[in-house]
Design a protein around this motif. Structure first.
Motif, PDB file in Angstrom:
ATOM      1  N   GLU A 177       3.632  -4.610   2.394  1.00  0.00           N
ATOM      2  CA  GLU A 177       3.735  -3.886   1.130  1.00  0.00           C
ATOM      3  C   GLU A 177       5.199  -3.602   0.859  1.00  0.00           C
ATOM      4  OE1 GLU A 177       1.447  -0.315   1.531  1.00  0.00           O
ATOM      5  OE2 GLU A 177       2.731   0.503   3.077  1.00  0.00           O
ATOM      6  N   PRO A 178       5.537  -3.277  -0.375  1.00  0.00           N
ATOM      7  CA  PRO A 178       6.946  -3.021  -0.698  1.00  0.00           C
ATOM      8  C   PRO A 178       7.400  -1.651  -0.211  1.00  0.00           C
ATOM      9  CG  PRO A 178       5.588  -2.791  -2.654  1.00  0.00           C
ATOM     10  CD  PRO A 178       4.687  -3.263  -1.556  1.00  0.00           C
ATOM     11  N   TYR A 179       8.700  -1.517   0.014  1.00  0.00           N
ATOM     12  CA  TYR A 179       9.296  -0.199   0.234  1.00  0.00           C
ATOM     13  C   TYR A 179      10.368   0.030  -0.821  1.00  0.00           C
ATOM     14  CZ  TYR A 179      13.392  -2.318   2.644  1.00  0.00           C
ATOM     15  OH  TYR A 179      14.513  -3.049   2.970  1.00  0.00           O
ATOM     16  N   ALA A 180      10.638   1.301  -1.080  1.00  0.00           N
ATOM     17  CA  ALA A 180      11.751   1.725  -1.930  1.00  0.00           C
ATOM     18  C   ALA A 180      12.328   2.947  -1.229  1.00  0.00           C
ATOM     19  CB  ALA A 180      11.281   2.062  -3.333  1.00  0.00           C
ATOM     20  N   ALA A 181      13.338   2.725  -0.396  1.00  0.00           N
ATOM     21  CA  ALA A 181      13.899   3.792   0.434  1.00  0.00           C
ATOM     22  C   ALA A 181      15.291   3.400   0.889  1.00  0.00           C
ATOM     23  CB  ALA A 181      13.006   4.025   1.650  1.00  0.00           C
ATOM     24  N   ASP A 182      16.075   4.396   1.260  1.00  0.00           N
ATOM     25  CA  ASP A 182      17.425   4.137   1.750  1.00  0.00           C
ATOM     26  C   ASP A 182      17.497   3.999   3.265  1.00  0.00           C
ATOM     27  OD1 ASP A 182      18.684   4.079  -0.750  1.00  0.00           O
ATOM     28  OD2 ASP A 182      18.789   6.264  -0.808  1.00  0.00           O
ATOM     29  N   THR A 183      16.546   4.656   3.990  1.00  0.00           N
ATOM     30  CA  THR A 183      16.571   4.602   5.452  1.00  0.00           C
ATOM     31  C   THR A 183      15.188   4.239   5.986  1.00  0.00           C
ATOM     32  OG1 THR A 183      15.962   6.922   5.802  1.00  0.00           O
ATOM     33  CG2 THR A 183      18.346   6.427   5.564  1.00  0.00           C
ATOM     34  N   LEU A 184      15.164   3.799   7.224  1.00  0.00           N
ATOM     35  CA  LEU A 184      13.900   3.506   7.883  1.00  0.00           C
ATOM     36  C   LEU A 184      13.033   4.754   7.941  1.00  0.00           C
ATOM     37  CD1 LEU A 184      11.997   1.647   9.463  1.00  0.00           C
ATOM     38  CD2 LEU A 184      13.360   2.159  11.512  1.00  0.00           C
ATOM     39  N   ALA A 185      13.621   5.911   8.234  1.00  0.00           N
ATOM     40  CA  ALA A 185      12.850   7.160   8.315  1.00  0.00           C
ATOM     41  C   ALA A 185      12.128   7.437   7.003  1.00  0.00           C
ATOM     42  CB  ALA A 185      13.768   8.318   8.688  1.00  0.00           C
ATOM     43  N   THR A 186      12.808   7.262   5.892  1.00  0.00           N
ATOM     44  CA  THR A 186      12.198   7.515   4.586  1.00  0.00           C
ATOM     45  C   THR A 186      11.087   6.514   4.300  1.00  0.00           C
ATOM     46  OG1 THR A 186      14.271   8.433   3.768  1.00  0.00           O
ATOM     47  CG2 THR A 186      12.663   7.754   2.113  1.00  0.00           C
ATOM     48  N   ALA A 187      11.305   5.249   4.598  1.00  0.00           N
ATOM     49  CA  ALA A 187      10.282   4.221   4.371  1.00  0.00           C
ATOM     50  C   ALA A 187       9.031   4.512   5.196  1.00  0.00           C
ATOM     51  CB  ALA A 187      10.830   2.839   4.705  1.00  0.00           C
ATOM     52  N   LEU A 188       9.224   4.923   6.450  1.00  0.00           N
ATOM     53  CA  LEU A 188       8.072   5.229   7.304  1.00  0.00           C
ATOM     54  C   LEU A 188       7.351   6.486   6.839  1.00  0.00           C
ATOM     55  CD1 LEU A 188       9.522   4.338  10.811  1.00  0.00           C
ATOM     56  CD2 LEU A 188       8.030   2.952   9.345  1.00  0.00           C
ATOM     57  N   ALA A 189       8.095   7.494   6.383  1.00  0.00           N
ATOM     58  CA  ALA A 189       7.471   8.712   5.863  1.00  0.00           C
ATOM     59  C   ALA A 189       6.610   8.389   4.640  1.00  0.00           C
ATOM     60  CB  ALA A 189       8.531   9.751   5.518  1.00  0.00           C
ATOM     61  N   GLU A 190       7.105   7.515   3.770  1.00  0.00           N
ATOM     62  CA  GLU A 190       6.336   7.120   2.591  1.00  0.00           C
ATOM     63  C   GLU A 190       5.088   6.332   2.991  1.00  0.00           C
ATOM     64  OE1 GLU A 190       9.233   5.219   0.070  1.00  0.00           O
ATOM     65  OE2 GLU A 190      10.204   7.144  -0.379  1.00  0.00           O
ATOM     66  N   ALA A 191       5.199   5.480   3.999  1.00  0.00           N
ATOM     67  CA  ALA A 191       4.029   4.733   4.480  1.00  0.00           C
ATOM     68  C   ALA A 191       2.990   5.689   5.059  1.00  0.00           C
ATOM     69  CB  ALA A 191       4.453   3.699   5.523  1.00  0.00           C
ATOM     70  N   ARG A 192       3.447   6.684   5.832  1.00  0.00           N
ATOM     71  CA  ARG A 192       2.518   7.698   6.372  1.00  0.00           C
ATOM     72  C   ARG A 192       1.799   8.430   5.247  1.00  0.00           C
ATOM     73  NH1 ARG A 192       3.747   9.386  11.910  1.00  0.00           N
ATOM     74  NH2 ARG A 192       5.611   8.310  12.618  1.00  0.00           N
ATOM     75  N   ALA A 193       2.533   8.794   4.214  1.00  0.00           N
ATOM     76  CA  ALA A 193       1.938   9.516   3.091  1.00  0.00           C
ATOM     77  C   ALA A 193       0.893   8.657   2.365  1.00  0.00           C
ATOM     78  CB  ALA A 193       3.026   9.957   2.113  1.00  0.00           C
ATOM     79  N   ARG A 194       1.153   7.356   2.237  1.00  0.00           N
ATOM     80  CA  ARG A 194       0.216   6.451   1.560  1.00  0.00           C
ATOM     81  C   ARG A 194      -1.037   6.197   2.377  1.00  0.00           C
ATOM     82  NH1 ARG A 194       4.803   3.796   0.178  1.00  0.00           N
ATOM     83  NH2 ARG A 194       4.661   2.339   1.909  1.00  0.00           N
ATOM     84  N   HIS A 195      -0.867   6.043   3.694  1.00  0.00           N
ATOM     85  CA  HIS A 195      -1.982   5.547   4.509  1.00  0.00           C
ATOM     86  C   HIS A 195      -2.617   6.574   5.430  1.00  0.00           C
ATOM     87  CE1 HIS A 195      -1.355   1.501   3.067  1.00  0.00           C
ATOM     88  NE2 HIS A 195      -0.066   1.643   3.313  1.00  0.00           N
ATOM     89  N   GLY A 196      -2.043   7.744   5.562  1.00  0.00           N
ATOM     90  CA  GLY A 196      -2.702   8.824   6.276  1.00  0.00           C
ATOM     91  C   GLY A 196      -2.496   8.879   7.780  1.00  0.00           C
ATOM     92  N   GLU A 197      -3.284   9.749   8.380  1.00  0.00           N
ATOM     93  CA  GLU A 197      -3.140  10.115   9.790  1.00  0.00           C
ATOM     94  C   GLU A 197      -3.325   8.942  10.752  1.00  0.00           C
ATOM     95  OE1 GLU A 197      -5.303  13.065  12.986  1.00  0.00           O
ATOM     96  OE2 GLU A 197      -5.457  13.522  10.860  1.00  0.00           O
ATOM     97  N   GLN A 198      -4.245   8.043  10.457  1.00  0.00           N
ATOM     98  CA  GLN A 198      -4.478   6.919  11.371  1.00  0.00           C
ATOM     99  C   GLN A 198      -3.218   6.068  11.515  1.00  0.00           C
ATOM    100  OE1 GLN A 198      -7.968   4.554  10.652  1.00  0.00           O
ATOM    101  NE2 GLN A 198      -7.437   3.066  12.214  1.00  0.00           N
ATOM    102  N   LEU A 199      -2.562   5.755  10.403  1.00  0.00           N
ATOM    103  CA  LEU A 199      -1.314   4.991  10.487  1.00  0.00           C
ATOM    104  C   LEU A 199      -0.245   5.819  11.188  1.00  0.00           C
ATOM    105  CD1 LEU A 199       0.406   2.496   9.956  1.00  0.00           C
ATOM    106  CD2 LEU A 199       1.036   3.535   7.750  1.00  0.00           C
ATOM    107  N   GLY A 200      -0.183   7.111  10.900  1.00  0.00           N
ATOM    108  CA  GLY A 200       0.803   7.976  11.549  1.00  0.00           C
ATOM    109  C   GLY A 200       0.724   7.903  13.058  1.00  0.00           C
ATOM    110  N   LYS A 201      -0.487   7.908  13.597  1.00  0.00           N
ATOM    111  CA  LYS A 201      -0.665   7.811  15.053  1.00  0.00           C
ATOM    112  C   LYS A 201      -0.161   6.467  15.583  1.00  0.00           C
ATOM    113  CE  LYS A 201      -4.560  10.964  15.306  1.00  0.00           C
ATOM    114  NZ  LYS A 201      -5.996  11.112  15.590  1.00  0.00           N
TER     115      LYS A 201
END
Length: 107
Positions: free
Chosen positions: A21-45
């Motif tokens: 999927e696409p990302y729109a972020a300046d850092t890896l941390a921000t991109a991963l935080a956005e992915a966690r927000a989109r996909h929820g707790e299972q992806l976070g783990k």
């Protein structure tokens, strides 16, 4: 803000239901935080156990907020593979070049 592609492998792919999927972020941390927000707790783990490769360079132990992303770049999300890394394997479960070279030189 940089835009690019996040590619999910193995358990990360199962947790998101998509291969990329696409990302729109300046850092890896921000991109991963956005992915966690989109996909929820299972992806976070899953993400808590993953290795990352950004634009073909392994992130290793570097802080994710120090990894700057590029336009058109790629983030590879690599969950640990079954069996773990052996002595001749890197942290992505691939045989190291040194191990391959050693095997080639043995009779």
């Amino acid at each position: 803000m940089a835009t690019g592609t996040i590619r999910y492998w193995a358990a990360a792919r199962a947790a998101t239901g998509v291969g990329e999927e696409p990302y729109a972020a300046d850092t890896l941390a921000t991109a991963l935080a956005e992915a966690r927000a989109r996909h929820g707790e299972q992806l976070g783990k899953v993400l808590d156990r993953c290795s990352y490769v950004v634009d073909a360079a392994p992130v290793g132990g570097r802080a994710h907020d120090t990894i700057e992303l590029t336009d058109g770049g790629t983030i590879e999300v690599l969950p640990p593979f079954a069996g773990g890394a052996g002595a001749n394997e890197n942290d992505h479960g691939q045989t190291s070049r040194n191990a391959v070279a050693g095997r080639a030189s043995r009779p």
